[in-house]
Structure formats: C-alpha cells, structure tokens
Design an enzyme around this catalytic site. Structure first.
Site, mmCIF file in Angstrom:
data_model
loop_
_atom_site.group_PDB
_atom_site.id
_atom_site.type_symbol
_atom_site.label_atom_id
_atom_site.label_comp_id
_atom_site.label_asym_id
_atom_site.label_seq_id
_atom_site.Cartn_x
_atom_site.Cartn_y
_atom_site.Cartn_z
ATOM 1 N N HIS A 48 0.823 -1.205 0.000
ATOM 2 C CA HIS A 48 0.000 0.000 0.000
ATOM 3 C C HIS A 48 0.860 1.260 0.000
ATOM 4 O O HIS A 48 1.017 1.929 1.014
ATOM 5 C CB HIS A 48 -0.942 -0.014 1.207
ATOM 6 C CG HIS A 48 -2.094 -0.940 1.037
ATOM 7 N ND1 HIS A 48 -2.819 -1.448 2.092
ATOM 8 C CD2 HIS A 48 -2.672 -1.451 -0.077
ATOM 9 C CE1 HIS A 48 -3.776 -2.233 1.641
ATOM 10 N NE2 HIS A 48 -3.704 -2.245 0.323
ATOM 11 N N CYS A 103 3.378 -11.811 2.777
ATOM 12 C CA CYS A 103 4.340 -11.668 3.873
ATOM 13 C C CYS A 103 4.302 -12.917 4.750
ATOM 14 O O CYS A 103 3.218 -13.378 5.134
ATOM 15 C CB CYS A 103 3.996 -10.437 4.703
ATOM 16 S SG CYS A 103 5.009 -10.270 6.198
ATOM 17 N N GLU A 133 -5.858 -7.814 3.856
ATOM 18 C CA GLU A 133 -5.334 -8.850 4.745
ATOM 19 C C GLU A 133 -6.464 -9.555 5.492
ATOM 20 O O GLU A 133 -6.457 -10.777 5.646
ATOM 21 C CB GLU A 133 -4.338 -8.245 5.740
ATOM 22 C CG GLU A 133 -3.684 -9.290 6.616
ATOM 23 C CD GLU A 133 -2.780 -8.695 7.686
ATOM 24 O OE1 GLU A 133 -2.736 -9.268 8.792
ATOM 25 O OE2 GLU A 133 -2.141 -7.665 7.411
ATOM 26 N N CYS A 201 2.726 -7.476 13.655
ATOM 27 C CA CYS A 201 4.085 -7.791 13.231
ATOM 28 C C CYS A 201 5.107 -6.929 13.958
ATOM 29 O O CYS A 201 4.805 -5.834 14.431
ATOM 30 C CB CYS A 201 4.214 -7.670 11.718
ATOM 31 S SG CYS A 201 4.626 -6.034 11.103
ATOM 32 N N SER A 230 -2.757 0.805 6.236
ATOM 33 C CA SER A 230 -3.273 0.730 7.604
ATOM 34 C C SER A 230 -2.211 1.098 8.632
ATOM 35 O O SER A 230 -2.458 1.869 9.558
ATOM 36 C CB SER A 230 -3.803 -0.684 7.881
ATOM 37 O OG SER A 230 -4.266 -0.803 9.208
#
Length: 332
Positions: A48, A103, A133, A201, A230
């Site tokens: 993004h 990812c 996601e 993460c 985000s």
C-alpha cells in the site's frame, strides 16, 4: 515563525520505512520482471504505497483488482497482504502461473486460522473490514471467523461455545487499540485463548514504539505513507495519543502545508512499513530548507529480519504458464 534556526530540530524515527515483508514483495516483482519480462500481473497493490506502485507500473507491472482480469496463460503475483484460498482456485481455473508474495508473518496468521478452525474454535479476528489482509485471512476459515472491528464491536459478538474461542489479528493494527479490544473480549469471554505469538508484526510494533518515544517531544509529527496503508494511518493516531499536538500523513513532501510549521520548533518524522526512504529524504530536505536542519535519531529497536524470495522465482514460470494454456486447449 518566530523561532530561530538553531532552535528548530527534527526527530527522525528509527526504525521506519520498509519492513522485511514489503522489501521481499517489492524485490519479487522486480525479479519477476527481470526474469520473465513484462507484463507481470499483480493482484491488488503489491504493497500500500502510491510511489512504489507507480514505479513498478513504469517497469511493466500491471495491477488488477480481480483474478479474472488476468489473461489466460499469464503470470500473476499475489500481494504481500495475502489472499484467500478461493483466489488460488481462480488462478488455477484461469490457467495462470502464480507467485505468492504474501508476507510470511501474514502467512503465519493464515496457518493459525486453519489450525484453530480444524480444532472447531470460533475465531475472533480483530481487524478493519474490507482490508485485503482481513479478507485473505477470513477466507481461510469463513465458517469459523467473526470480524471484530474495534472495542465497539465486542457487545454484538456471539460464539457457539465460550470455552472454545480464540482471537487473532490483522498484522498492521495499533498495538494499544488491539489490546483494548482483546481486554473487552476477555471480559465477555473469560476463556478466550490468545494466539501462540503476537499477530501484530514486529515492524508495526517497532514503528509505533519509535513514534511514542518522539511524540511527546514533537509539536508536529509527519508520517510519510499512503492513505490506504493501515500501518501508516495508525502511526498518525499513535503520534497524537503520545502527545504530539498535530500529526499528518503525506505521500510526498509537496503535500506538506507550511502552515503546519508555524510556531513549531520540533518536528517528528517517520514512515510506514511500505515506504521507501527516498520519500523520507525528500521530507527532510523540505524541512531543512525551512530551517529544520538539525536531525536527531530516535531509535526504538534494531531490525535484522530478512525473508527469502518466493520459491516460484526459481522456476521457469513462462514455460509453466504456456503449458497450462496448451493443456487447456488440448482438453477442449
């Protein structure tokens, strides 16, 4: 502005910018273009960030929103945000060779969802409705997953068995906001199980930690990142909660309003996990030209994690795609 040049400073967050998953995904597109030639189709934005997407488009990447937009026999890459199993099935039906740039930390959440669904748990997925996601993770176990979009959603959550309920989360959320939601869920469901490791993460947490450290000292925080990112949006929120009087999200230095700098002596600067550092350098240059030449690093953590490139890049995907297409013609 009345402050003297010597009193103006920039607090520069470290770490900032590219995380290991984004770096892997962007390099994967570049490697695919080198190895197989253009076009390489990418389902949804690879990450993004407006600048990254436009740069890859100029090199020959073609971004599409739906798998059906990709011509039969072509190569399609799945973005770092991950996709649902139905998307893999669509690619197979379309005779497409695929590269999965999801990812690895998102893949971990997918595997957790599958495991808990197989054990017949109700899964409460904390995340933002409509985010790629969240769509991908939900698709792994649609009959078991309920989306919880913040603490205000908790009251309406229903489960089959309160003793078999677990929470997972989107990886790019605000740590504090997520834990507020978790606490509310635990109040309603005392037997709520937590995932084996934090789903948010490491990069998201580290960038938020750096912003917390500099936010209290900054009258203004500039976050470099796109509005559909985000984790970048969350950094603006975290900065304000940490004490910054003002905070703004910009894609480019040219979007900075000079009025934001009026009366300001300390500017905090950071960037989201999908932002190349060249864009931060442009912001620092913009600020230096306006008297903010003194740059101090605010270091919150060391990052040394790297991820290997998708295994599909070691194969001859053009030949595989051609074989898939030829096989479909022979079968007709």
């Amino acid at each position: 502005m009345t402050a003297t040049t010597g009193s103006r400073r920039v607090l520069l967050a470290a770490p900032r910018g590219y995380c290991a998953g984004v770096d892997r995904a962007v390099i994967a597109v570049e490697k695919a273009l080198e190895q197989y030639g253009a076009p390489i189709y990418v389902r949804h934005e690879i990450v993004h960030n407006k600048y990254v997407v436009q740069t890859l488009e100029r090199k020959g990447a073609v971004f599409v929103e739906r798998t059906e937009e990709v011509p039969e026999g072509a190569i399609v890459m799945f973005s770092a945000h991950g996709v649902a199993p139905t998307v893999h099935e669509e690619a197979e039906r379309g005779k497409l060779a695929t590269i999965d740039a999801t990812c690895p930390l998102v893949t971990k959440v997918h595997k957790e969802a599958i495991r808990y669904a197989n054990d017949d748990f109700d899964i409460l997925l904390i995340g933002h409705e409509g985010h790629e996601e969240v769509i991908g993770t939900s698709g792994e176990a649609p009959d078991h997953i309920t989306l919880v979009d913040g603490p205000e959603d908790v009251d309406k959550v229903e489960v089959r068995d309160p003793s078999k309920v677990v929470w997972l989360s989107q990886t790019t959320l605000s740590v504090d906001e997520t834990m507020e939601t978790v606490d509310a869920l635990k109040t309603k469901f005392p037997g709520l199980v937590s995932p084996p490791s934090d789903d948010i993460c490491y990069a998201t947490q580290n960038r938020q930690l750096a912003v917390k450290q500099m936010g209290a000292e900054s009258e203004l925080v500039i976050v470099v990142g796109s509005r559909n990112s985000s984790n970048s949006v969350r950094l603006v929120e975290v900065a304000k909660l940490a004490g910054a009087k003002d905070a703004h999200l910009v894609d480019y230095a040219s979007e900075i309003d000079e009025a934001w700098l009026e009366g300001v002596t300390t500017v905090g600067v950071t960037s989201g996990a999908s932002v190349p550092d060249v864009l931060v350098e442009e912001v620092l240059e913009y600020l230096a030209q306006r008297g903010f030449a003194d740059v101090e690093i605010v270091k919150a953590a060391e990052e040394s994690i790297t991820f290997s490139l998708p295994k599909e890049l070691r194969r001859d995907l053009r030949a595989e795609a051609a074989a898939l297409l030829e096989g479909s013609r022979v079968g007709k």
